[in-house]
Motif scaffolding. Structure first.
Motif, PDB file in Angstrom:
ATOM      1  N   ILE A  72     -31.790 -45.002  -4.638  1.00 37.77           N
ATOM      2  CA  ILE A  72     -32.838 -44.734  -5.624  1.00 37.77           C
ATOM      3  C   ILE A  72     -34.211 -45.007  -5.024  1.00 37.77           C
ATOM      4  CG2 ILE A  72     -33.834 -45.515  -7.816  1.00 37.77           C
ATOM      5  CD1 ILE A  72     -31.060 -45.872  -8.867  1.00 37.77           C
ATOM      6  N   ARG A 119     -27.676 -35.734   1.734  1.00 45.86           N
ATOM      7  CA  ARG A 119     -27.794 -36.571   0.540  1.00 45.86           C
ATOM      8  C   ARG A 119     -26.622 -37.524   0.424  1.00 45.86           C
ATOM      9  NH1 ARG A 119     -30.093 -32.347  -3.891  1.00 45.86           N
ATOM     10  NH2 ARG A 119     -30.834 -30.993  -2.213  1.00 45.86           N
ATOM     11  N   ARG A 171     -17.821 -45.951  -2.069  1.00 44.17           N
ATOM     12  CA  ARG A 171     -18.168 -46.812  -0.944  1.00 44.17           C
ATOM     13  C   ARG A 171     -16.960 -47.680  -0.558  1.00 44.17           C
ATOM     14  NH1 ARG A 171     -22.527 -50.246  -1.851  1.00 44.17           N
ATOM     15  NH2 ARG A 171     -22.327 -49.969  -4.063  1.00 44.17           N
ATOM     16  N   LEU A 209     -34.678 -49.096 -10.790  1.00 48.01           N
ATOM     17  CA  LEU A 209     -33.272 -49.259 -10.424  1.00 48.01           C
ATOM     18  C   LEU A 209     -32.407 -49.387 -11.663  1.00 48.01           C
ATOM     19  CD1 LEU A 209     -33.423 -51.712  -7.398  1.00 48.01           C
ATOM     20  CD2 LEU A 209     -33.400 -49.227  -7.413  1.00 48.01           C
ATOM     21  N   GLN A 252     -40.688 -46.693   5.125  1.00 45.10           N
ATOM     22  CA  GLN A 252     -40.861 -45.728   4.035  1.00 45.10           C
ATOM     23  C   GLN A 252     -42.342 -45.394   3.826  1.00 45.10           C
ATOM     24  OE1 GLN A 252     -38.257 -46.779   0.776  1.00 45.10           O
ATOM     25  NE2 GLN A 252     -39.224 -45.328  -0.607  1.00 45.10           N
ATOM     26  N   ALA A 311     -24.343 -43.060   0.486  1.00 48.28           N
ATOM     27  CA  ALA A 311     -23.476 -44.093   1.063  1.00 48.28           C
ATOM     28  C   ALA A 311     -24.206 -45.422   1.250  1.00 48.28           C
ATOM     29  CB  ALA A 311     -22.913 -43.611   2.396  1.00 48.28           C
ATOM     30  N   LEU A 312     -25.537 -45.405   1.174  1.00 43.20           N
ATOM     31  CA  LEU A 312     -26.294 -46.648   1.365  1.00 43.20           C
ATOM     32  C   LEU A 312     -26.241 -47.529   0.128  1.00 43.20           C
ATOM     33  CD1 LEU A 312     -29.481 -45.251   3.128  1.00 43.20           C
ATOM     34  CD2 LEU A 312     -27.461 -46.248   4.164  1.00 43.20           C
ATOM     35  N   ASP A 356     -25.172 -38.891   2.883  1.00 42.75           N
ATOM     36  CA  ASP A 356     -25.495 -39.993   3.799  1.00 42.75           C
ATOM     37  C   ASP A 356     -26.306 -41.062   3.071  1.00 42.75           C
ATOM     38  OD1 ASP A 356     -24.286 -38.558   5.760  1.00 42.75           O
ATOM     39  OD2 ASP A 356     -26.145 -37.809   6.659  1.00 42.75           O
ATOM     40  N   VAL A 357     -27.281 -40.616   2.285  1.00 42.54           N
ATOM     41  CA  VAL A 357     -28.131 -41.565   1.567  1.00 42.54           C
ATOM     42  C   VAL A 357     -27.342 -42.243   0.453  1.00 42.54           C
ATOM     43  CG1 VAL A 357     -30.226 -41.826   0.193  1.00 42.54           C
ATOM     44  CG2 VAL A 357     -30.209 -40.284   2.134  1.00 42.54           C
ATOM     45  N   LEU A 380     -35.064 -44.584  -2.109  1.00 44.29           N
ATOM     46  CA  LEU A 380     -35.408 -43.486  -1.207  1.00 44.29           C
ATOM     47  C   LEU A 380     -35.597 -42.170  -1.960  1.00 44.29           C
ATOM     48  CD1 LEU A 380     -33.070 -44.275   1.803  1.00 44.29           C
ATOM     49  CD2 LEU A 380     -35.508 -44.671   1.618  1.00 44.29           C
ATOM     50  N   TRP A 417     -36.558 -41.000   4.885  1.00 45.61           N
ATOM     51  CA  TRP A 417     -35.880 -39.919   4.179  1.00 45.61           C
ATOM     52  C   TRP A 417     -36.727 -39.248   3.094  1.00 45.61           C
ATOM     53  CZ3 TRP A 417     -33.263 -38.100  -0.217  1.00 45.61           C
ATOM     54  CH2 TRP A 417     -32.314 -37.106   0.041  1.00 45.61           C
ATOM     55  N   PRO A 418     -37.488 -40.033   2.289  1.00 47.01           N
ATOM     56  CA  PRO A 418     -38.295 -39.381   1.253  1.00 47.01           C
ATOM     57  C   PRO A 418     -39.273 -38.363   1.833  1.00 47.01           C
ATOM     58  CG  PRO A 418     -38.297 -41.751   0.941  1.00 47.01           C
ATOM     59  CD  PRO A 418     -37.596 -41.497   2.234  1.00 47.01           C
ATOM     60  N   LEU A 446     -23.627 -51.771   2.197  1.00 49.43           N
ATOM     61  CA  LEU A 446     -23.604 -50.390   2.651  1.00 49.43           C
ATOM     62  C   LEU A 446     -22.179 -49.856   2.638  1.00 49.43           C
ATOM     63  CD1 LEU A 446     -25.919 -50.664   5.748  1.00 49.43           C
ATOM     64  CD2 LEU A 446     -26.502 -49.843   3.491  1.00 49.43           C
ATOM     65  N   GLY A 447     -22.049 -48.563   2.390  1.00 49.63           N
ATOM     66  CA  GLY A 447     -20.729 -47.948   2.430  1.00 49.63           C
ATOM     67  C   GLY A 447     -20.415 -47.393   3.801  1.00 49.63           C
ATOM     68  N   ALA A 476     -40.631 -42.200  -4.742  1.00 47.39           N
ATOM     69  CA  ALA A 476     -40.169 -42.780  -3.479  1.00 47.39           C
ATOM     70  C   ALA A 476     -41.264 -42.754  -2.418  1.00 47.39           C
ATOM     71  CB  ALA A 476     -38.944 -42.038  -2.979  1.00 47.39           C
ATOM     72  N   SER A 525     -21.629 -41.901  11.046  1.00 43.93           N
ATOM     73  CA  SER A 525     -21.557 -42.078   9.602  1.00 43.93           C
ATOM     74  C   SER A 525     -22.231 -40.904   8.908  1.00 43.93           C
ATOM     75  CB  SER A 525     -22.236 -43.387   9.208  1.00 43.93           C
ATOM     76  OG  SER A 525     -23.523 -43.420   9.761  1.00 43.93           O
ATOM     77  N   ARG A 553     -26.452 -47.749  -4.415  1.00 46.20           N
ATOM     78  CA  ARG A 553     -27.343 -47.273  -5.463  1.00 46.20           C
ATOM     79  C   ARG A 553     -28.796 -47.732  -5.310  1.00 46.20           C
ATOM     80  NH1 ARG A 553     -28.856 -48.232 -10.746  1.00 46.20           N
ATOM     81  NH2 ARG A 553     -28.872 -46.382 -12.046  1.00 46.20           N
ATOM     82  N   PRO A 554     -29.055 -49.054  -5.114  1.00 39.37           N
ATOM     83  CA  PRO A 554     -30.467 -49.474  -5.065  1.00 39.37           C
ATOM     84  C   PRO A 554     -31.254 -48.780  -3.949  1.00 39.37           C
ATOM     85  CG  PRO A 554     -29.025 -51.389  -5.184  1.00 39.37           C
ATOM     86  CD  PRO A 554     -28.142 -50.208  -4.990  1.00 39.37           C
ATOM     87  N   ILE A 555     -30.677 -48.719  -2.758  1.00 41.97           N
ATOM     88  CA  ILE A 555     -31.401 -48.110  -1.642  1.00 41.97           C
ATOM     89  C   ILE A 555     -31.560 -46.613  -1.870  1.00 41.97           C
ATOM     90  CG2 ILE A 555     -31.336 -47.646   0.834  1.00 41.97           C
ATOM     91  CD1 ILE A 555     -30.057 -50.302   1.243  1.00 41.97           C
TER      92      ILE A 555
END
Lengths: 313, 251
Positions: free
Chosen positions: A208, A196, A61, B50, B152, A201-202, A198-199, A210, B101-102, B86-87, B74, A257, A204-206
């Motif tokens: 997981i 995946r 990231r 987490l 979600q 890049a959000l 893409d996800v 998702l 997404w899930p 966010l990255g 999820a 992105s 670790r917490p988000i």
């Protein structure tokens, strides 16, 4: 974005055509036989570095890191210096190319996994630790190379020097099938993983939350990066800033992105730069320098620009 | 129902949670309260998988979270942690879209888009949908993350300090929204900093202190000057307004 993609594709095809067919002359079969492997090599290396950098930046990231900056070029140069020091000039020159290539790929993949593995140790958050480890190892490798270079004779040192810059002029055709299979496999896998990533890049917490198997995907991504970097470095030599230049341009050009867009764009930019640059060098500038020197120069400037602009975190 | 059994957790040599066993009722708004460092966020993160479990077991509606595939979990619970970096550079609409997404694994359907619109609307973000997240204020960004967790569509919603960075109008709106979600059949676990939000909106309050459960029950029994005074080591007065406890912690 689609128009840019199309334009760049046309430019890529055109420069490939130029590279292959410009100034063929009467003995065209012989010349084509020389040029085609080089072209394939450049396309493979470009795509490999592009994908490796994008995936690595997603995992970390961070848009300034590239796998090569993390002490990879230093390790490669150390290996070359050590081989010359131990085997001597004639021994080094007489090494079986496939054995040398195989050994380099294995050593660099293992080293990369060990280094990137420190990322996994602490919940994948500790990028600062990863960077520091990479930088310190880079200094260590470089010091070893300098030490070895001091004790070998000057002629041998010249051989090391020649091996220390990436060269697209001397791509070994026999290595292409293996490189091709490995690179294309890893690239196809990365493209398939795009949604995946893409996800991922959000963060670790988000990721997981998702329902992404985060830690497993990080490990897989790092294996892909390690293999791609190792194979491309062993084929042409170290290029530090090229990946950075490519990923930065891909982000600018797509404005998206989504990896499904970023990865193809990065591949396109990378291969176009290599093929067009090499054509220019071989045919117009008459091989007066190495392409990698120019790429490093441009990449370094771009790196500074990114830092000054504050675009990256 | 979320069932926690004999849960202990330490980070480094510091013990954060000590032998916690509790049940979080389904179909309720449950508030986790307690002083700084009581272990609220750790407890929530462990429930939301987490962090890996060290000792103890957690099950959600009967399935052990260590055994259930993460993708399956999820669809049952969404967890939003306190800090999110966010990255990638995303627009609000794209971020909220990831909440689905899930369900679609990268191929959103028309229904997914509808649900994203609803989530945006619920947090008053429709007008900001095309803005990049880094162009937003802290509170607006927080709302975008909450909208993602909402989209979600999970039965359980775990929120860590969702009210941090929100102004009082939005803080009240979010709490009212959580109550509305409970009416719609969802279950909510929320870490709240302001005890009065817990007192006014929650059905069930769990108070932690130094890694142990200090009090548990409906707001009327937990939010008393005696109980809260012991938990926070301070003297405070509690009055009542419209039948709900009101803690005068600032006086």
């Amino acid at each position: 974005m689609d128009r840019r993609f199309a334009l760049l594709s046309i430019a890529l095809v055109a420069s490939c055509g130029f590279y292959l067919f410009w100034g063929l002359g009467p003995r065209w079969q012989f010349i084509l036989g020389l040029r085609a492997p080089k072209l394939i090599g450049m396309l493979l290396v470009g795509a490999a570095i592009a994908v490796a950098t994008m995936v690595f930046q997603t995992v970390c990231r961070n848009r300034i890191l590239t796998p090569q900056i993390m002490g990879f070029d230093a390790l490669y140069i150390l290996m070359q210096t050590a081989m010359v020091a131990v085997l001597g000039i004639s021994g080094y020159a007489g090494l079986s190319i496939s054995v040398k290539f195989g050994a380099e790929v294995v050593v660099m993949t293992v080293a990369a996994l060990l280094l990137f593995g420190t990322l996994l140790g602490r919940g994948t958050q500790d990028v600062a630790r990863l960077v520091l480890t990479g930088v310190i190892l880079g200094v260590l490798f470089r010091s070893f190379s300098t030490f070895l270079a001091r004790i070998i004779d000057p002629n041998a040192f010249a051989v090391v020097q020649a091996a220390s810059f990436a060269s697209f002029t001397n791509i070994e055709p026999n290595l292409l099938p293996v490189t091709g299979v490995v690179c294309l496999g890893a690239i196809a896998l990365s493209l398939w993983l795009s949604p995946r990533l893409d996800v991922l890049a959000l963060g670790r917490p988000i990721a997981i939350s998702l329902g992404l198997s985060h830690d497993r995907l990080v490990l897989l991504a790092l294996v892909i990066v390690a293999v791609l970097v190792a194979v491309s470095t062993a084929l042409v030599g170290p290029i530090a800033f090229f990946g950075l230049l490519v990923s930065g341009l891909a982000h600018e050009l797509t404005g998206s992105s989504r990896h499904a867009r970023l990865l193809p764009m990065a591949i396109l930019v990378a291969t176009l730069m290599l093929v067009a640059g090499q054509t220019l060098f071989e045919r117009v500038l008459g091989l007066q320098s190495t392409l990698s020197v120019v790429i490093e120069f441009a990449g370094g400037l771009f790196f500074l620009w990114l830092l000054l602009k504050g675009r990256t975190r | 129902m979320i069932c926690v059994k004999n849960l202990s957790h330490s980070i480094g040599k510091t013990s954060v949670l000590q032998d916690i066993s509790l049940e979080i009722p389904k179909g309720k708004v449950t508030a986790l309260v307690g002083p700084n460092g009581a272990g609220k966020s750790t407890l929530l993160s462990l429930i939301g998988r987490l962090m890996p479990l060290q000792t103890g077991r957690i099950s959600i509606d009967g399935s052990d979270i260590a055994q259930t595939p993460t993708r399956e979990l999820a669809r049952r619970m969404a967890i939003l942690s306190q800090t999110n970096s966010l990255g990638s550079r995303l627009r609000v609409r794209e971020l909220v879209g990831f909440g689905r997404w899930p369900h679609h694994q990268g191929r959103p359907t028309h229904e997914d888009e509808q649900l994203v619109m609803q989530a945006l609307d619920a947090l008053d973000l429709t007008a900001l949908g095309n803005r990049f997240l880094e162009e937003l204020s802290g509170g607006q960004r927080q709302r975008a993350f909450i909208a993602m967790a909402l989209a979600q569509g999970a039965d359980w919603l775990l929120l860590d300090e969702p009210l941090a960075a929100l102004d009082m109008a939005f803080a009240r709106r979010i709490m009212a929204q959580l109550v509305a979600l409970r009416e719609a059949g969802r279950s909510i676990v929320v870490v709240v900093h302001d005890i009065n939000h817990a007192a006014a909106w929650a059905d069930h309050v769990i108070a932690l202190k130094e890694g142990r459960i200090a009090a548990e029950g409906p707001p009327e029994t937990v939010c008393t000057s005696q109980v809260l005074g012991d938990i926070f080591d301070m003297e405070l007065r509690v009055t009542q307004i419209e039948g709900k406890p009101l803690v005068l912690h600032h006086l």
